[in-house]
Enzyme design. Structure first.
Site, mmCIF file in Angstrom:
data_model
loop_
_atom_site.group_PDB
_atom_site.id
_atom_site.type_symbol
_atom_site.label_atom_id
_atom_site.label_comp_id
_atom_site.label_asym_id
_atom_site.label_seq_id
_atom_site.Cartn_x
_atom_site.Cartn_y
_atom_site.Cartn_z
ATOM 1 N N GLY A 40 4.043 -4.343 13.526
ATOM 2 C CA GLY A 40 3.042 -5.114 12.534
ATOM 3 C C GLY A 40 3.231 -6.038 11.684
ATOM 4 O O GLY A 40 2.702 -6.193 10.513
ATOM 5 N N THR A 41 4.379 -7.057 12.188
ATOM 6 C CA THR A 41 4.708 -8.043 11.224
ATOM 7 C C THR A 41 4.817 -9.268 12.002
ATOM 8 O O THR A 41 5.249 -9.437 13.187
ATOM 9 C CB THR A 41 5.913 -7.819 10.202
ATOM 10 O OG1 THR A 41 6.209 -8.800 9.297
ATOM 11 C CG2 THR A 41 7.007 -7.424 11.236
ATOM 12 N N HIS A 95 8.208 -5.584 -1.155
ATOM 13 C CA HIS A 95 7.423 -6.676 -1.996
ATOM 14 C C HIS A 95 6.621 -5.887 -3.119
ATOM 15 O O HIS A 95 5.524 -6.303 -3.563
ATOM 16 C CB HIS A 95 6.123 -7.437 -1.160
ATOM 17 C CG HIS A 95 6.962 -8.086 -0.095
ATOM 18 N ND1 HIS A 95 6.292 -8.733 1.030
ATOM 19 C CD2 HIS A 95 8.312 -8.913 -0.055
ATOM 20 C CE1 HIS A 95 7.205 -9.412 1.782
ATOM 21 N NE2 HIS A 95 8.409 -9.547 0.992
ATOM 22 N N CYS A 129 7.295 0.107 -24.237
ATOM 23 C CA CYS A 129 7.443 -0.398 -25.616
ATOM 24 C C CYS A 129 6.301 -0.605 -26.378
ATOM 25 O O CYS A 129 6.474 -1.376 -27.430
ATOM 26 C CB CYS A 129 8.074 -1.794 -25.111
ATOM 27 S SG CYS A 129 6.999 -2.964 -24.342
ATOM 28 N N ASP A 170 0.977 -1.227 0.106
ATOM 29 C CA ASP A 170 0.027 0.042 -0.066
ATOM 30 C C ASP A 170 0.925 1.375 0.185
ATOM 31 O O ASP A 170 2.166 1.026 -0.025
ATOM 32 C CB ASP A 170 -0.925 -0.179 1.223
ATOM 33 C CG ASP A 170 -0.404 0.125 2.580
ATOM 34 O OD1 ASP A 170 0.564 1.124 2.607
ATOM 35 O OD2 ASP A 170 -0.552 -0.638 3.522
HETATM 36 P P1 NAD Z 1 0.882 -10.683 8.390
HETATM 37 O O1 NAD Z 1 -0.485 -10.542 7.922
HETATM 38 O O2 NAD Z 1 1.782 -12.120 8.166
HETATM 39 O O3 NAD Z 1 1.036 -10.391 9.919
HETATM 40 C C1 NAD Z 1 0.212 -9.363 10.219
HETATM 41 C C2 NAD Z 1 0.948 -9.137 11.810
HETATM 42 O O4 NAD Z 1 0.273 -7.670 12.231
HETATM 43 C C3 NAD Z 1 0.727 -9.914 12.772
HETATM 44 O O5 NAD Z 1 1.633 -10.157 13.525
HETATM 45 C C4 NAD Z 1 -0.462 -9.264 13.653
HETATM 46 O O6 NAD Z 1 -0.434 -9.423 15.149
HETATM 47 C C5 NAD Z 1 -0.143 -7.888 13.540
HETATM 48 N N1 NAD Z 1 -1.148 -6.951 13.605
HETATM 49 C C6 NAD Z 1 -2.542 -7.136 13.176
HETATM 50 N N2 NAD Z 1 -3.449 -5.907 13.463
HETATM 51 C C7 NAD Z 1 -2.685 -5.235 14.253
HETATM 52 C C8 NAD Z 1 -2.708 -3.703 14.667
HETATM 53 N N3 NAD Z 1 -3.842 -3.235 14.479
HETATM 54 N N4 NAD Z 1 -1.543 -3.298 15.319
HETATM 55 C C9 NAD Z 1 -0.292 -4.020 15.281
HETATM 56 N N5 NAD Z 1 -0.093 -5.189 14.765
HETATM 57 C C10 NAD Z 1 -1.320 -5.672 14.118
HETATM 58 O O7 NAD Z 1 1.643 -9.626 7.618
HETATM 59 P P2 NAD Z 1 3.274 -9.553 7.298
HETATM 60 O O8 NAD Z 1 4.303 -10.044 8.069
HETATM 61 O O9 NAD Z 1 3.440 -8.057 6.851
HETATM 62 O O10 NAD Z 1 3.279 -10.277 5.949
HETATM 63 C C11 NAD Z 1 2.264 -10.206 4.850
HETATM 64 C C12 NAD Z 1 2.508 -10.327 3.515
HETATM 65 O O11 NAD Z 1 1.370 -9.888 2.905
HETATM 66 C C13 NAD Z 1 3.530 -9.434 3.227
HETATM 67 O O12 NAD Z 1 4.343 -10.156 2.204
HETATM 68 C C14 NAD Z 1 2.716 -8.304 2.425
HETATM 69 O O13 NAD Z 1 3.475 -7.796 1.201
HETATM 70 C C15 NAD Z 1 1.509 -8.701 2.253
HETATM 71 N N6 NAD Z 1 0.381 -7.949 2.580
HETATM 72 C C16 NAD Z 1 0.380 -6.408 2.568
HETATM 73 C C17 NAD Z 1 -0.566 -5.747 3.010
HETATM 74 C C18 NAD Z 1 -0.501 -4.365 2.833
HETATM 75 O O14 NAD Z 1 0.345 -3.795 1.980
HETATM 76 N N7 NAD Z 1 -1.249 -3.373 3.621
HETATM 77 C C19 NAD Z 1 -1.753 -6.263 3.407
HETATM 78 C C20 NAD Z 1 -1.756 -7.763 3.524
HETATM 79 C C21 NAD Z 1 -0.715 -8.610 3.091
HETATM 80 ZN ZN ZN Z 2 6.907 -2.501 -22.120
#
Ligand code: NAD
Ligand code: ZN
Length: 240
Positions: free
Chosen positions: A181-182, A114, A144, A99
């Site tokens: 938040g990961t 990503h 292109c 995002d």
């Molecule tokens: P994940 O979905 O695997 O884990 C999310 C984490 O966020 C968890 O540990 C959870 O406890 C925590 N969480 C949830 N709500 C929260 C809050 N309000 N405050 C704090 N923490 C909170 O996410 P990830 O590890 O980032 O991996 C997901 C993959 O999916 C990534 O590769 C990403 O590219 C993609 N993804 C991206 C988005 C985005 O761009 N917003 C959304 C979903 C998935």
């Molecule tokens: Zn092209």
């Protein structure tokens, strides 16, 4: 402890930071980014077989993003970058998110591991272009002129994340590493804490629940990102 004791802060953010902005996490149960759906759609093989379906999914995500606003956690990271700008302490922001909420909050030089929803990649000429509209299998590359060669500029399963050299360099240099938040289950980002820690960095986890590698962190705080991130940043900038 405050920022003046540190030379280089690396901040890693994941889907959890955007959850309160209405963008479901990968593990969310609301049926949008469910694990099963993502595992099927986010693959180059699926795109080759069924580009319309993959485009439709990412077109909807891109549309959702237009309505989404950064929350207090994104805003405070932008504030931290501004505060550190005039000091000797450097900050590098690395996100797994596709995002644009860090950018909407005003943070500059965001490293998107990503890829980005608002970017398209041409599989014929490899050029990238801003994409703020729907893509279809008829879309034309601005560089292109090929038709049907544009794909979402997202790192799919089995593909190599972007900017890894730059991130590795920052991890080896940093003396403060903050993970926000990961879940610690998506590699290679899940390993960043180990690299930073082995090189002497102080490591912090701010998350809703303990991540899979929670034990590695020197300091942890669990709660909503919109609350715990501003609190941690205020202490880091102004001291306890
Ligand atoms: P994940 O979905 O695997 O884990 C999310 C984490 O966020 C968890 O540990 C959870 O406890 C925590 N969480 C949830 N709500 C929260 C809050 N309000 N405050 C704090 N923490 C909170 O996410 P990830 O590890 O980032 O991996 C997901 C993959 O999916 C990534 O590769 C990403 O590219 C993609 N993804 C991206 C988005 C985005 O761009 N917003 C959304 C979903 C998935
Ligand atoms: Zn092209």
């Amino acid at each position: 402890m405050n920022y003046t004791q540190f030379k280089h802060v690396v901040v890693l953010t994941g889907a959890g930071i955007s959850a309160e902005s209405g963008i479901p996490t990968f593990r969310g149960q609301d049926g949008l980014w469910t694990q099963k759906e993502m595992e099927y759609l986010a693959r180059p093989e699926t795109f080759r077989k069924d580009p319309e379906k993959v485009h439709a999914f990412y077109n909807q995500r891109r549309l959702d993003l237009k309505q989404s606003k950064p929350n207090r956690a994104h805003n405070h990271i932008a504030y931290m970058q501004d505060e550190l700008a005039g000091s000797p302490t450097r900050m590098t922001l690395v996100t797994q998110n596709v995002d644009d909420l860090h950018e909407k909050a005003g943070t500059k030089d965001v490293i998107h591991l990503h890829g980005e929803l608002n970017s398209a990649l041409c599989i014929k000429c490899q050029s990238r272009m801003i994409c703020d509209h729907d893509l279809t299998d008829q879309s034309v590359c601005k560089n292109c002129q090929s038709q049907g060669a544009l794909r979402p500029d997202i790192v799919w399963f089995g593909e190599i994340p972007y900017h890894l050299d730059e991130v590795q360099k920052a991890l080896l240099q940093c003396d403060m590493f903050v993970s926000i938040g990961t879940s610690g289950s998506v590699f290679p980002a899940a390993d960043f804490v180990n690299t930073a820690k082995q090189n002497g960095a102080f490591t912090v986890e701010l998350n809703l629940t303990p991540s899979e590698n929670a034990k590695v962190f020197d300091h942890t705080n669990y709660g909503l990102a919109s609350q715990i991130v501003p609190n941690w940043i205020d202490t880091f900038i102004h001291g306890p």
